[in-house]
Write a protein that holds these residues in place. Structure first.
Motif, short mmCIF file in Angstrom:
data_model
loop_
_atom_site.label_atom_id
_atom_site.label_comp_id
_atom_site.label_asym_id
_atom_site.label_seq_id
_atom_site.Cartn_x
_atom_site.Cartn_y
_atom_site.Cartn_z
N ASP A 129 30.93 37.50 32.20
CA ASP A 129 30.11 38.61 31.70
C ASP A 129 30.05 39.58 32.87
OD1 ASP A 129 28.43 40.40 30.52
OD2 ASP A 129 26.70 39.07 30.45
N ILE A 130 30.94 40.55 32.87
CA ILE A 130 31.14 41.46 34.00
C ILE A 130 30.96 42.89 33.50
CG2 ILE A 130 32.81 42.25 35.71
CD1 ILE A 130 34.16 39.44 35.38
N SER A 131 30.17 43.66 34.24
CA SER A 131 29.94 45.04 33.79
C SER A 131 30.81 46.06 34.52
CB SER A 131 28.47 45.41 33.95
OG SER A 131 28.09 45.31 35.30
N GLY A 132 31.26 45.76 35.72
CA GLY A 132 32.07 46.71 36.45
C GLY A 132 32.72 46.08 37.66
N PHE A 133 33.62 46.84 38.26
CA PHE A 133 34.40 46.36 39.40
C PHE A 133 34.44 47.42 40.48
CE2 PHE A 133 36.00 44.47 35.55
CZ PHE A 133 36.11 43.13 35.89
N ASP A 134 34.55 46.97 41.72
CA ASP A 134 34.77 47.85 42.85
C ASP A 134 36.10 47.43 43.46
OD1 ASP A 134 34.42 49.70 44.90
OD2 ASP A 134 33.31 48.28 46.14
N THR A 135 37.06 48.35 43.51
CA THR A 135 38.40 48.02 43.97
C THR A 135 38.76 48.84 45.19
OG1 THR A 135 39.05 47.58 41.69
CG2 THR A 135 40.82 47.88 43.27
N ALA A 136 39.25 48.17 46.22
CA ALA A 136 39.73 48.84 47.43
C ALA A 136 41.20 48.46 47.62
CB ALA A 136 38.91 48.41 48.64
N MET A 137 42.02 49.47 47.88
CA MET A 137 43.46 49.25 48.04
C MET A 137 43.86 49.55 49.49
SD MET A 137 44.15 48.77 44.76
CE MET A 137 45.85 49.04 44.40
N SER A 138 44.78 48.73 50.02
CA SER A 138 45.31 49.03 51.35
C SER A 138 46.79 48.66 51.38
CB SER A 138 44.54 48.29 52.44
OG SER A 138 44.65 46.90 52.28
N ASP A 139 47.58 49.56 51.98
CA ASP A 139 49.01 49.30 52.16
C ASP A 139 49.16 48.22 53.21
OD1 ASP A 139 49.92 51.28 50.38
OD2 ASP A 139 49.68 52.83 51.91
N THR A 140 50.01 47.23 52.95
CA THR A 140 50.26 46.19 53.94
C THR A 140 51.66 46.29 54.51
OG1 THR A 140 50.84 44.65 52.17
CG2 THR A 140 48.56 44.61 52.95
N ALA A 141 52.59 46.86 53.74
CA ALA A 141 53.98 47.07 54.16
C ALA A 141 54.61 47.95 53.09
CB ALA A 141 54.71 45.73 54.27
N PRO A 142 55.78 48.49 53.33
CA PRO A 142 56.42 49.27 52.28
C PRO A 142 56.60 48.43 51.01
CG PRO A 142 57.54 49.63 54.37
CD PRO A 142 56.56 48.51 54.58
N GLY A 143 56.12 48.95 49.89
CA GLY A 143 56.23 48.23 48.63
C GLY A 143 55.26 47.07 48.47
N GLN A 144 54.26 46.99 49.34
CA GLN A 144 53.27 45.93 49.27
C GLN A 144 51.87 46.52 49.47
OE1 GLN A 144 54.20 42.78 52.01
NE2 GLN A 144 56.32 42.68 51.36
N ILE A 145 50.96 46.10 48.61
CA ILE A 145 49.58 46.58 48.68
C ILE A 145 48.65 45.41 48.46
CG2 ILE A 145 47.85 47.98 47.45
CD1 ILE A 145 49.95 50.10 47.04
N SER A 146 47.54 45.43 49.17
CA SER A 146 46.48 44.45 48.97
C SER A 146 45.34 45.13 48.23
CB SER A 146 45.99 43.92 50.32
OG SER A 146 44.95 42.99 50.13
N ALA A 147 44.91 44.54 47.12
CA ALA A 147 43.81 45.07 46.32
C ALA A 147 42.65 44.08 46.39
CB ALA A 147 44.24 45.27 44.87
N THR A 148 41.53 44.52 46.92
CA THR A 148 40.33 43.70 46.98
C THR A 148 39.42 44.15 45.85
OG1 THR A 148 40.54 43.46 49.37
CG2 THR A 148 38.38 42.97 48.40
N VAL A 149 39.11 43.22 44.95
CA VAL A 149 38.30 43.52 43.78
C VAL A 149 36.99 42.74 43.89
CG1 VAL A 149 38.24 43.53 41.26
CG2 VAL A 149 40.43 43.75 42.44
N LYS A 150 35.89 43.48 43.84
CA LYS A 150 34.55 42.87 43.93
C LYS A 150 33.81 43.13 42.63
CE LYS A 150 34.22 43.27 48.91
NZ LYS A 150 33.40 43.65 50.05
N PHE A 151 33.09 42.11 42.17
CA PHE A 151 32.33 42.22 40.93
C PHE A 151 31.29 41.10 40.90
CE2 PHE A 151 36.21 39.84 40.30
CZ PHE A 151 35.81 38.68 39.65
N THR A 152 30.36 41.22 39.97
CA THR A 152 29.37 40.18 39.75
C THR A 152 29.64 39.59 38.38
OG1 THR A 152 27.75 41.29 41.14
CG2 THR A 152 26.91 39.65 39.58
N ASN A 153 29.85 38.28 38.36
CA ASN A 153 30.14 37.57 37.12
C ASN A 153 29.05 36.54 36.87
OD1 ASN A 153 31.34 36.52 34.85
ND2 ASN A 153 32.75 35.21 35.99
N LEU A 154 28.36 36.70 35.76
CA LEU A 154 27.27 35.79 35.40
C LEU A 154 26.29 35.62 36.55
CD1 LEU A 154 29.45 33.15 33.51
CD2 LEU A 154 27.94 34.88 32.47
N GLY A 155 25.99 36.75 37.23
CA GLY A 155 25.02 36.75 38.32
C GLY A 155 25.57 36.33 39.67
#
Length: 163
Positions: free
Chosen positions: A94-120
């Motif tokens: 039961d998730i209402s929203g997400f916070d996503t941060a993207m960072s390049d790690t190398a050419p053609g590679q990205i790290s996506a950090t996704v934060k959210f609250t699920n069931l509290g």
């Protein structure tokens, strides 16, 4: 009236809002597309119930491990090594929203950090993305479990046998 100051502020705002690279926008769209399916009560998420569904999100070598595990588990009449939804690290949500941060790690590679609250419960999931031709796919997923990082690839690093 359009003044030089308003024009400068508008252009500066547009530059700040734009991703640093063109690849970032498509990677962000890929990740957002995944997580939007988990928003709100009764959302369906992304059932990973077959080769085609898995291949839509995961790069070929990881997809192959996941499909092989599903097939082996089905032959045994058992569940596979992955016993929850890898995108949210849970079976229910039961998730209402997400916070996503993207960072390049190398050419053609990205790290996506996704934060959210699920069931509290606050949750963080890190997706390591790779660009294959013109599409982004997940190379690995990392979740914090018991204070230590655990990865999707790590789950499949075993020989697949159960204790």
């Amino acid at each position: 009236m359009l003044t030089r100051r308003n024009l400068t502020l508008g252009v500066a705002s547009a530059v700040i809002a734009m991703p640093a690279r063109a690849g970032d926008a498509s990677a962000f769209a890929f990740v957002t597309g995944i997580y939007n399916a988990y928003k709100g009560r009764g959302s369906r998420g992304h059932p990973l119930d077959g080769e085609r569904a898995i291949g839509r999100y995961f790069e070929p070598s990881l997809a192959s491990l996941m499909v092989k595990d599903q097939k082996n588990a089905a032959r045994r009449g058992d569940v596979g090594l992955l016993d929850g939804d890898p995108f949210i690290d849970a079976q229910d949500w039961d998730i209402s929203g997400f916070d996503t941060a993207m960072s390049d790690t190398a050419p053609g590679q990205i790290s996506a950090t996704v934060k959210f609250t699920n069931l509290g419960k606050p949750t963080t999931v890190v997706l390591d993305l790779v660009k294959i031709r013109n599409d982004w796919r997940i190379h690995d997923i990392t979740w914090p479990r018991d204070g230590k990082p655990e990865t999707l690839r790590g789950i499949y690093a075993t020989d697949g046998s159960r204790p």
